[in-house]
Design a protein around this motif. Structure first.
Motif, mmCIF file in Angstrom:
data_model
loop_
_atom_site.group_PDB
_atom_site.id
_atom_site.type_symbol
_atom_site.label_atom_id
_atom_site.label_comp_id
_atom_site.label_asym_id
_atom_site.label_seq_id
_atom_site.Cartn_x
_atom_site.Cartn_y
_atom_site.Cartn_z
ATOM 1 N N SER A 239 -36.851 51.943 -70.057
ATOM 2 C CA SER A 239 -37.723 50.821 -70.399
ATOM 3 C C SER A 239 -37.331 49.569 -69.614
ATOM 4 C CB SER A 239 -37.659 50.542 -71.900
ATOM 5 O OG SER A 239 -38.526 49.493 -72.255
ATOM 6 N N ALA A 240 -36.035 49.279 -69.543
ATOM 7 C CA ALA A 240 -35.564 48.119 -68.778
ATOM 8 C C ALA A 240 -35.898 48.274 -67.304
ATOM 9 C CB ALA A 240 -34.052 47.946 -68.966
ATOM 10 N N LEU A 241 -35.730 49.482 -66.781
ATOM 11 C CA LEU A 241 -36.057 49.727 -65.379
ATOM 12 C C LEU A 241 -37.552 49.576 -65.142
ATOM 13 C CD1 LEU A 241 -35.297 50.570 -62.527
ATOM 14 C CD2 LEU A 241 -35.435 52.966 -63.266
ATOM 15 N N GLY A 242 -38.368 49.949 -66.135
ATOM 16 C CA GLY A 242 -39.814 49.831 -65.989
ATOM 17 C C GLY A 242 -40.267 48.400 -65.794
ATOM 18 N N VAL A 243 -39.789 47.467 -66.649
ATOM 19 C CA VAL A 243 -40.208 46.065 -66.523
ATOM 20 C C VAL A 243 -39.612 45.441 -65.263
ATOM 21 C CG1 VAL A 243 -40.569 45.728 -68.989
ATOM 22 C CG2 VAL A 243 -38.319 45.264 -68.035
ATOM 23 N N TYR A 244 -38.400 45.837 -64.912
ATOM 24 C CA TYR A 244 -37.767 45.316 -63.688
ATOM 25 C C TYR A 244 -38.557 45.764 -62.457
ATOM 26 C CZ TYR A 244 -34.138 44.486 -60.159
ATOM 27 O OH TYR A 244 -33.443 44.047 -59.044
ATOM 28 N N THR A 245 -38.944 47.035 -62.434
ATOM 29 C CA THR A 245 -39.694 47.571 -61.299
ATOM 30 C C THR A 245 -41.051 46.897 -61.169
ATOM 31 O OG1 THR A 245 -38.620 49.730 -61.541
ATOM 32 C CG2 THR A 245 -40.668 49.667 -60.288
ATOM 33 N N SER A 249 -42.086 44.889 -57.867
ATOM 34 C CA SER A 249 -43.228 45.348 -57.076
ATOM 35 C C SER A 249 -44.299 44.270 -56.971
ATOM 36 C CB SER A 249 -43.818 46.619 -57.690
ATOM 37 O OG SER A 249 -44.280 46.379 -59.005
ATOM 38 N N THR A 250 -44.449 43.445 -57.998
ATOM 39 C CA THR A 250 -45.396 42.324 -57.933
ATOM 40 C C THR A 250 -44.954 41.318 -56.887
ATOM 41 O OG1 THR A 250 -45.938 42.594 -60.284
ATOM 42 C CG2 THR A 250 -46.507 40.497 -59.256
ATOM 43 N N MET A 251 -43.663 41.047 -56.835
ATOM 44 C CA MET A 251 -43.127 40.152 -55.811
ATOM 45 C C MET A 251 -43.371 40.693 -54.410
ATOM 46 S SD MET A 251 -40.251 40.009 -53.576
ATOM 47 C CE MET A 251 -38.907 40.906 -54.320
ATOM 48 N N VAL A 253 -45.913 42.279 -53.282
ATOM 49 C CA VAL A 253 -47.312 42.311 -52.843
ATOM 50 C C VAL A 253 -47.558 41.457 -51.601
ATOM 51 C CG1 VAL A 253 -49.670 41.662 -53.482
ATOM 52 C CG2 VAL A 253 -48.265 42.983 -55.068
ATOM 53 N N PRO A 254 -47.097 40.180 -51.560
ATOM 54 C CA PRO A 254 -47.326 39.390 -50.336
ATOM 55 C C PRO A 254 -46.684 40.008 -49.097
ATOM 56 C CG PRO A 254 -46.714 37.966 -52.143
ATOM 57 C CD PRO A 254 -46.476 39.367 -52.615
ATOM 58 N N LEU A 255 -45.505 40.613 -49.260
ATOM 59 C CA LEU A 255 -44.862 41.252 -48.113
ATOM 60 C C LEU A 255 -45.712 42.403 -47.603
ATOM 61 C CD1 LEU A 255 -42.409 39.731 -49.530
ATOM 62 C CD2 LEU A 255 -40.970 41.451 -48.442
ATOM 63 N N LYS A 256 -46.276 43.181 -48.512
ATOM 64 C CA LYS A 256 -47.094 44.314 -48.105
ATOM 65 C C LYS A 256 -48.417 43.854 -47.507
ATOM 66 C CE LYS A 256 -45.198 47.511 -51.535
ATOM 67 N NZ LYS A 256 -45.470 48.333 -52.745
ATOM 68 N N GLU A 257 -48.989 42.796 -48.078
ATOM 69 C CA GLU A 257 -50.303 42.356 -47.630
ATOM 70 C C GLU A 257 -50.252 41.565 -46.332
ATOM 71 O OE1 GLU A 257 -52.123 40.188 -50.775
ATOM 72 O OE2 GLU A 257 -52.843 41.978 -51.784
ATOM 73 N N LYS A 317 -47.280 44.110 -73.641
ATOM 74 C CA LYS A 317 -46.169 45.062 -73.631
ATOM 75 C C LYS A 317 -45.280 44.894 -72.409
ATOM 76 C CE LYS A 317 -48.928 48.826 -71.583
ATOM 77 N NZ LYS A 317 -49.474 50.197 -71.792
ATOM 78 N N TRP A 318 -45.765 44.127 -71.407
ATOM 79 C CA TRP A 318 -44.977 43.874 -70.197
ATOM 80 C C TRP A 318 -44.396 42.456 -70.176
ATOM 81 C CZ3 TRP A 318 -43.754 47.874 -67.223
ATOM 82 C CH2 TRP A 318 -44.573 49.005 -67.263
ATOM 83 N N ALA A 319 -44.362 41.789 -71.318
ATOM 84 C CA ALA A 319 -43.871 40.411 -71.370
ATOM 85 C C ALA A 319 -42.423 40.281 -70.896
ATOM 86 C CB ALA A 319 -44.002 39.865 -72.793
ATOM 87 N N GLY A 320 -41.661 41.358 -71.024
ATOM 88 C CA GLY A 320 -40.269 41.325 -70.576
ATOM 89 C C GLY A 320 -40.117 41.131 -69.081
ATOM 90 N N ALA A 321 -41.195 41.319 -68.335
ATOM 91 C CA ALA A 321 -41.127 41.169 -66.875
ATOM 92 C C ALA A 321 -41.299 39.719 -66.426
ATOM 93 C CB ALA A 321 -42.198 42.038 -66.210
ATOM 94 N N ILE A 322 -41.694 38.805 -67.326
ATOM 95 C CA ILE A 322 -42.027 37.429 -66.933
ATOM 96 C C ILE A 322 -40.835 36.717 -66.315
ATOM 97 C CG2 ILE A 322 -42.698 35.158 -67.789
ATOM 98 C CD1 ILE A 322 -44.402 36.601 -69.910
ATOM 99 N N SER A 323 -39.708 36.699 -67.009
ATOM 100 C CA SER A 323 -38.536 35.969 -66.498
ATOM 101 C C SER A 323 -38.019 36.563 -65.196
ATOM 102 C CB SER A 323 -37.420 35.953 -67.547
ATOM 103 O OG SER A 323 -37.043 37.277 -67.896
#
Length: 503
Positions: A239-245, A249-251, A253-257, A317-323
């Motif tokens: 679960s921790a790895l899921g929110v971290y990933t 991966s959102t970060m 996006v600009p590198l990929k685009e 359910k993904w609020a843990g990824a905000i910080s």
């Protein structure tokens, strides 16, 4: 067609293809994030760490060597092809046999079957590596854009279909295998080249010096970038790895685009002028300023609205990824231009220097991640990584390859400083706006308000201050549109002359 024209057309097609793929992929990620749970992404992340590493062995750096080398012939192409096929079979077998050990390490029995299915990728992936290298070398980016768009759409449909029917993490596996298979089939149809029954070790030797150092760099750099996933998955759970990933991966996006789009074009383009370092330097500095013009506001505006972005796009359910995302927005800021230094190393044929720097940098990055894991939170891992990459390593990251083309660090700063200032000003304004918006507004309304306001404000600032990169990009677009209109007018006049002559 001149090198400039090829580069422009290559960037245009690569950008169009990448924008389509990324927009489709981003929408797909939202759909899958709502259909799946963090544990599914955590299980997939455990496999990806191993699979992506093994993928490095499937290419061995020979693809880039085929692009960089001034002269190649059939001996080089066919020898690389057959070597990749043999290596692919070996890697598929090793991964399948290692599946029980991987499952035992993470204490997740399901990983046995998941890993063995993913191993099929290594039987198929080598079949198109040479074709892709040829397309990149000749700067035929239109065909690559079409192929990459097709594979993303088909694989996305497979993933959503499987997720809707309750396959869970298997939908991510299906997406991965489908991308590999469709890419191989499409590139074989798009390419006229076919391997001959030739294997020349001397031809491989011509490429080995470049490819071996590049492979070494990619290997150590990979583990420096992935050891956080391994340790978080092992110590903190799926679960921790899921929110971290998700945050990481959102970060990315600009590198990929942006950065990765230009990488596919700039590496072969700079390789063609590798004997003119001053020209390489000038083009490189202009390129990173264009990257910063787009990625800096993306990262800083995302930082200012990270909470409502996560809640709007992915759900509570993904609020843990905000910080974590807030921290990684700053990492993405400098990585968006920092990863471009590979263009200099590779175009100048100095992958040996690239490997030496990568070895030292990777050790320091791994140490920083170990400190974060020791502290015991995913936020600590992100902070430690950010301090090391953005505080300690950023100067040598640019200075060492910069010496190859006579570039100084202050020139890099000068190329992006004004853009950073404009983006930071816009981000500060929308952060303040976010604190004043009514709490009764839903998250989506707050996010849309901040996003639209931030984009308009940033565009207004760079237009008013006449930021050099913005003015250059604007004038370039106007020039290209004028050329296109001119060609259309010529065609219309030609048609009119034909009609008049017929009369």
């Amino acid at each position: 067609m001149s090198l400039i024209d090829k580069t422009i057309r290559g960037i245009a097609w690569s950008t169009a293809g990448k924008i389509f793929a990324q927009v489709f992929g981003f929408v797909l990620s939202i759909v899958l994030a709502r259909l799946l749970v963090p544990e599914d992404y955590g299980l997939w992340g455990m496999i990806v760490v191993i699979v992506n590493f093994i993928t490095l062995f499937g290419e061995l750096g020979f693809g880039a060597a085929l692009i960089q080398r001034k002269e190649i012939d059939e001996r080089h192409l066919s020898s690389v092809f057959w070597l990749n096929v043999v290596v692919g079979v070996v890697l598929a077998a090793l991964l399948a046999l290692s599946a029980p050990a991987i499952a035992e390490f993470y204490e997740q029995p399901l990983l046995v079957d998941l890993t063995r299915i993913v191993a099929l990728n290594f039987l198929v992936a080598p079949l198109n590596m040479v074709q892709r290298a040829i397309f990149n070398r000749e700067m035929w980016f239109k065909q690559l854009a079409v192929v990459d768009s097709v594979k993303v759409v088909i694989a996305g449909c497979v993933a959503v279909g499987m997720a809707l029917t309750g396959w869970g993490v298997w939908s991510l596996v299906g997406q991965s295998v489908t991308i590999t298979v469709v890419s191989a089939i499409a590139l074989w149809f798009a390419s006229d080249w076919r391997p001959s029954f030739t294997f020349d070790r001397h031809a491989l030797g011509d490429l080995l010096g470049f490819s071996a150092n590049l492979f070494g760099f990619k290997t150590i750099n990979y583990w420096a970038r992935q050891v956080d996933d391994v340790l978080i998955g092992k110590v903190m759970g799926a679960s921790a790895l899921g929110v971290y990933t998700l945050a990481y991966s959102t970060m990315m996006v600009p590198l990929k685009e942006v950065t990765h789009v230009l990488s596919g074009v700039m590496f072969p383009a700079l390789s063609k002028i590798q004997d003119d370092p001053a020209r390489v330097k000038g083009i490189y500095l202009r390129a990173i300023s264009m990257i910063a013009l787009i990625t800096f506001p993306m990262m800083l505006l995302l930082w200012a609205s990270a909470d409502v972005f996560i809640l709007t796009v992915y759900g509570e359910k993904w609020a843990g990824a905000i910080s974590i995302l807030e921290i990684y927005c700053f990492v993405g800021l400098y990585q968006s231009i920092g990863t471009s230094v590979g263009w200099l190393y590779k175009s100048q044929g100095r992958t040996d220097l690239m490997f030496k720097y990568g070895l030292v940098a990777s050790i320091l990055i791994i140490v920083s991640i170990l400190i974060g894991v020791y502290i015991g939170t995913v936020e600590a891992v992100a902070i430690s990584y950010a301090i090391m990459t953005g505080g300690v390593l950023i100067y040598p990251q640019f200075m060492i390859p910069g010496k190859l083309v006579g570039m100084r660090f202050r020139e890099v700063i000068g190329a992006v400083a004004s853009i950073f200032g404009c983006a930071a000003l816009a981000a500060a304004a929308i952060w303040g706006l976010g604190t004043q918006l009514p709490e009764t507004w839903p998250a989506w309304a707050q996010f849309v308000t901040q996003a639209v306001s931030g984009i308009l404000l940033y565009l207004g600032i760079i237009h008013t201050l006449k930021i050099a990169a913005y003015v250059e990009l604007r004038d370039f677009i106007r020039e290209q549109l004028a050329k296109k209109r001119g060609k259309t007018d010529d065609i219309d006049r030609g048609d009119a002359d034909k009609d008049e002559g017929a009369q």
